[in-house]
Motif scaffolding. Structure first.
Motif, PDB file in Angstrom:
ATOM      1  N   ASP A   1     -25.687 -76.604  12.542  1.00  0.00           N
ATOM      2  CA  ASP A   1     -26.840 -76.318  13.389  1.00  0.00           C
ATOM      3  C   ASP A   1     -28.043 -75.987  12.521  1.00  0.00           C
ATOM      4  O   ASP A   1     -27.957 -75.148  11.617  1.00  0.00           O
ATOM      5  N   GLY A   2     -29.179 -76.625  12.818  1.00  0.00           N
ATOM      6  CA  GLY A   2     -30.366 -76.422  12.006  1.00  0.00           C
ATOM      7  C   GLY A   2     -31.510 -75.812  12.788  1.00  0.00           C
ATOM      8  O   GLY A   2     -31.602 -75.946  14.017  1.00  0.00           O
ATOM      9  N   GLU A   3     -32.403 -75.131  12.070  1.00  0.00           N
ATOM     10  CA  GLU A   3     -33.588 -74.528  12.677  1.00  0.00           C
ATOM     11  C   GLU A   3     -34.746 -74.639  11.702  1.00  0.00           C
ATOM     12  O   GLU A   3     -34.582 -74.389  10.508  1.00  0.00           O
ATOM     13  N   THR A   4     -35.900 -75.020  12.221  1.00  0.00           N
ATOM     14  CA  THR A   4     -37.104 -75.155  11.404  1.00  0.00           C
ATOM     15  C   THR A   4     -38.092 -74.058  11.781  1.00  0.00           C
ATOM     16  O   THR A   4     -38.332 -73.807  12.956  1.00  0.00           O
ATOM     17  N   GLN A   5     -38.673 -73.423  10.773  1.00  0.00           N
ATOM     18  CA  GLN A   5     -39.590 -72.308  10.983  1.00  0.00           C
ATOM     19  C   GLN A   5     -40.865 -72.536  10.176  1.00  0.00           C
ATOM     20  O   GLN A   5     -40.815 -72.907   9.008  1.00  0.00           O
ATOM     21  N   VAL A   6     -42.002 -72.307  10.823  1.00  0.00           N
ATOM     22  CA  VAL A   6     -43.302 -72.406  10.175  1.00  0.00           C
ATOM     23  C   VAL A   6     -43.894 -71.006  10.084  1.00  0.00           C
ATOM     24  O   VAL A   6     -43.903 -70.269  11.083  1.00  0.00           O
ATOM     25  N   SER A   7     -44.409 -70.644   8.891  1.00  0.00           N
ATOM     26  CA  SER A   7     -44.866 -69.276   8.659  1.00  0.00           C
ATOM     27  C   SER A   7     -46.217 -69.257   7.958  1.00  0.00           C
ATOM     28  O   SER A   7     -46.289 -69.372   6.726  1.00  0.00           O
TER      29      SER A   7
ATOM     30  N   GLU B   1     -52.144 -53.588  -9.800  1.00  0.00           N
ATOM     31  CA  GLU B   1     -52.660 -54.481  -8.766  1.00  0.00           C
ATOM     32  C   GLU B   1     -52.012 -54.105  -7.435  1.00  0.00           C
ATOM     33  O   GLU B   1     -50.806 -53.892  -7.362  1.00  0.00           O
ATOM     34  N   VAL B   2     -52.835 -54.038  -6.386  1.00  0.00           N
ATOM     35  CA  VAL B   2     -52.352 -53.694  -5.051  1.00  0.00           C
ATOM     36  C   VAL B   2     -52.890 -54.725  -4.060  1.00  0.00           C
ATOM     37  O   VAL B   2     -54.073 -55.102  -4.125  1.00  0.00           O
ATOM     38  N   ALA B   3     -52.038 -55.187  -3.168  1.00  0.00           N
ATOM     39  CA  ALA B   3     -52.443 -56.187  -2.185  1.00  0.00           C
ATOM     40  C   ALA B   3     -51.856 -55.833  -0.820  1.00  0.00           C
ATOM     41  O   ALA B   3     -51.045 -54.903  -0.692  1.00  0.00           O
ATOM     42  N   ALA B   4     -52.261 -56.577   0.192  1.00  0.00           N
ATOM     43  CA  ALA B   4     -51.705 -56.456   1.535  1.00  0.00           C
ATOM     44  C   ALA B   4     -51.466 -57.865   2.056  1.00  0.00           C
ATOM     45  O   ALA B   4     -52.327 -58.744   1.905  1.00  0.00           O
ATOM     46  N   SER B   5     -50.303 -58.095   2.640  1.00  0.00           N
ATOM     47  CA  SER B   5     -49.981 -59.434   3.142  1.00  0.00           C
ATOM     48  C   SER B   5     -49.467 -59.365   4.572  1.00  0.00           C
ATOM     49  O   SER B   5     -48.842 -58.378   4.977  1.00  0.00           O
ATOM     50  N   ALA B   6     -49.748 -60.422   5.329  1.00  0.00           N
ATOM     51  CA  ALA B   6     -49.287 -60.534   6.713  1.00  0.00           C
ATOM     52  C   ALA B   6     -48.768 -61.945   6.933  1.00  0.00           C
ATOM     53  O   ALA B   6     -49.416 -62.926   6.552  1.00  0.00           O
ATOM     54  N   THR B   7     -47.589 -62.045   7.527  1.00  0.00           N
ATOM     55  CA  THR B   7     -46.950 -63.340   7.767  1.00  0.00           C
ATOM     56  C   THR B   7     -46.438 -63.403   9.194  1.00  0.00           C
ATOM     57  O   THR B   7     -45.848 -62.439   9.690  1.00  0.00           O
ATOM     58  N   ALA B   8     -46.673 -64.516   9.864  1.00  0.00           N
ATOM     59  CA  ALA B   8     -46.138 -64.750  11.202  1.00  0.00           C
ATOM     60  C   ALA B   8     -45.129 -65.889  11.130  1.00  0.00           C
ATOM     61  O   ALA B   8     -45.286 -66.825  10.338  1.00  0.00           O
ATOM     62  N   HIS B   9     -44.075 -65.820  11.949  1.00  0.00           N
ATOM     63  CA  HIS B   9     -43.020 -66.837  11.943  1.00  0.00           C
ATOM     64  C   HIS B   9     -42.925 -67.501  13.319  1.00  0.00           C
ATOM     65  O   HIS B   9     -42.874 -66.814  14.345  1.00  0.00           O
ATOM     66  N   PHE B  10     -42.888 -68.832  13.306  1.00  0.00           N
ATOM     67  CA  PHE B  10     -42.790 -69.600  14.542  1.00  0.00           C
ATOM     68  C   PHE B  10     -41.631 -70.583  14.418  1.00  0.00           C
ATOM     69  O   PHE B  10     -41.612 -71.416  13.507  1.00  0.00           O
ATOM     70  N   ALA B  11     -40.665 -70.469  15.315  1.00  0.00           N
ATOM     71  CA  ALA B  11     -39.507 -71.372  15.332  1.00  0.00           C
ATOM     72  C   ALA B  11     -39.836 -72.582  16.197  1.00  0.00           C
ATOM     73  O   ALA B  11     -40.315 -72.438  17.329  1.00  0.00           O
ATOM     74  N   LEU B  12     -39.587 -73.774  15.673  1.00  0.00           N
ATOM     75  CA  LEU B  12     -39.970 -74.998  16.376  1.00  0.00           C
ATOM     76  C   LEU B  12     -38.970 -75.415  17.444  1.00  0.00           C
ATOM     77  O   LEU B  12     -39.291 -76.235  18.291  1.00  0.00           O
TER      78      LEU B  12
ATOM     79  N   ARG C   1     -36.845 -73.133  19.361  1.00  0.00           N
ATOM     80  CA  ARG C   1     -36.323 -72.009  20.120  1.00  0.00           C
ATOM     81  C   ARG C   1     -37.084 -71.857  21.421  1.00  0.00           C
ATOM     82  O   ARG C   1     -38.214 -72.326  21.557  1.00  0.00           O
ATOM     83  N   GLN C   2     -36.473 -71.167  22.373  1.00  0.00           N
ATOM     84  CA  GLN C   2     -37.138 -70.919  23.642  1.00  0.00           C
ATOM     85  C   GLN C   2     -38.391 -70.062  23.440  1.00  0.00           C
ATOM     86  O   GLN C   2     -39.435 -70.315  24.032  1.00  0.00           O
ATOM     87  N   HIS C   3     -38.268 -69.047  22.587  1.00  0.00           N
ATOM     88  CA  HIS C   3     -39.414 -68.223  22.221  1.00  0.00           C
ATOM     89  C   HIS C   3     -39.935 -68.733  20.880  1.00  0.00           C
ATOM     90  O   HIS C   3     -39.317 -68.522  19.848  1.00  0.00           O
ATOM     91  N   THR C   4     -41.091 -69.403  20.915  1.00  0.00           N
ATOM     92  CA  THR C   4     -41.630 -69.987  19.688  1.00  0.00           C
ATOM     93  C   THR C   4     -41.959 -68.918  18.656  1.00  0.00           C
ATOM     94  O   THR C   4     -41.630 -69.056  17.475  1.00  0.00           O
ATOM     95  N   PHE C   5     -42.613 -67.831  19.100  1.00  0.00           N
ATOM     96  CA  PHE C   5     -42.941 -66.764  18.176  1.00  0.00           C
ATOM     97  C   PHE C   5     -41.665 -66.032  17.786  1.00  0.00           C
ATOM     98  O   PHE C   5     -40.981 -65.445  18.617  1.00  0.00           O
TER      99      PHE C   5
ATOM    100  N   ASP D   1     -33.949 -61.144  17.513  1.00  0.00           N
ATOM    101  CA  ASP D   1     -32.557 -61.387  17.150  1.00  0.00           C
ATOM    102  C   ASP D   1     -31.755 -61.583  18.423  1.00  0.00           C
ATOM    103  O   ASP D   1     -31.484 -60.631  19.158  1.00  0.00           O
ATOM    104  N   GLY D   2     -31.373 -62.846  18.686  1.00  0.00           N
ATOM    105  CA  GLY D   2     -30.618 -63.133  19.901  1.00  0.00           C
ATOM    106  C   GLY D   2     -31.375 -62.766  21.163  1.00  0.00           C
ATOM    107  O   GLY D   2     -30.776 -62.326  22.156  1.00  0.00           O
ATOM    108  N   GLY D   3     -32.698 -62.952  21.152  1.00  0.00           N
ATOM    109  CA  GLY D   3     -33.505 -62.624  22.317  1.00  0.00           C
ATOM    110  C   GLY D   3     -33.978 -61.185  22.359  1.00  0.00           C
ATOM    111  O   GLY D   3     -34.816 -60.833  23.193  1.00  0.00           O
TER     112      GLY D   3
END
Length: 275
Positions: free
Chosen positions: A130-136, A152-163, A165-169, A199-201
């Motif tokens: 079973d495969g799943e593709t995610q765009v981040s 050095e100090v930084a701040a990062s933010a990442t969003a994940h979207f499953a292509l 799944r019922q819930h894309t975000f 996780d599992g909805g």
């Protein structure tokens, strides 16, 4: 961060056997040795030759950069203004050959906004067929940099979207990467953050953390190790060498292991191109 409960290539040397009669005196002497000693001698010669070859190659190439790639613990640096990088890696589970993932990631810093790095990653995870593709998509801003202090100090933010799944975000990560360079050859990285995931909805919110180091053994070879985890979730470590091929290419070989559940082990091979 991506889950890497993923297979390892088998290691070992194939047995060597003599295929023809020895004709010279040196070959005759070798042939006269017991078979076990012949094999040991040949293994030693192969090892010495390989080591000398690697040393020669490393002496001819120069250092690029460290951090990033398939490693989870981030550093506090961003790309220089006007520069980009592309990372690609493959991770495979040691004991489950059908469990693996592939990731392609790109990031750039524009000359107009030199403190902000933007990018995105596409990951394909496969488990038991079973495969799943995610765009981040990801943004990373450098908050503070003091070259004289090696900080050095930084701040990062990442969003994940499953292509598929019922819930894309699928979730989001926030992190504060901190890097301190006490020595020219040594960099210490510390991450503190927060993750939101489905996780599992069900939605879960967890604190995240990570620590790691990068040590330049030679001008073109860096050793990297890290330990990272989530509050009440994944715990794992990764380590391996990074070879800098020229000024713009890095090659990684990474071994990792989960510290929870079945303690899965994995092997990752990857490369980074900067331009």
């Amino acid at each position: 961060m991506y889950k890497k409960h993923l297979p390892q290539r088998p290691d070992g040397f194939a047995k060597y056997r003599l295929q023809q009669h020895q004709k010279s005196k040196s070959k005759s002497s070798l042939h006269a040795l017991p078979l076990s000693k012949q094999r040991a001698l040949r293994r030693n010669l192969i090892f010495i030759g390989t080591t000398l070859g690697v040393v020669l190659v490393l002496s001819l190439i120069s250092k690029a950069y460290a951090a990033g790639g398939s490693y989870v613990v981030d550093d506090g640096a961003i790309n220089a203004p006007g520069e980009c990088n592309i990372d690609a890696w493959h991770t495979a589970n040691r004991h489950h050959g059908s469990t693996h993932n592939e990731t392609l990631s790109a990031a750039c810093t524009s000359a107009g906004v030199p403190w902000l790095q933007w990018g995105a990653a596409v990951a394909r995870a496969t488990a038991e067929g079973d495969g799943e593709t995610q765009v981040s998509p990801q943004l990373k801003a450098q908050l503070w940099s003091r070259e004289d202090l090696g900080i050095e100090v930084a701040a990062s933010a990442t969003a994940h979207f499953a292509l598929n799944r019922q819930h894309t975000f699928d979730g989001a990560d926030l992190s504060i990467p901190f890097t301190w360079q006490p020595l020219e050859a040594l960099r210490l990285n510390v991450n503190a953050g927060w993750t939101h995931a489905y996780d599992g909805g069900e939605q879960h919110h967890r604190l995240t953390w990570g620590t790691g180091f990068e040590y330049d053994v030679a001008q073109s070879l860096t050793l990297i190790a890290e330990r990272y985890g989530q509050e009440g979730g994944d715990q794992a470590w990764q380590a391996g060498p990074r070879v800098h091929v020229g000024k713009n290419i890095d090659v990684d070989l990474v071994v990792g292991r989960s510290l929870i559940g079945d303690r899965h082990q994995w092997l990752t091979t990857g490369a980074t191109l900067r331009f």
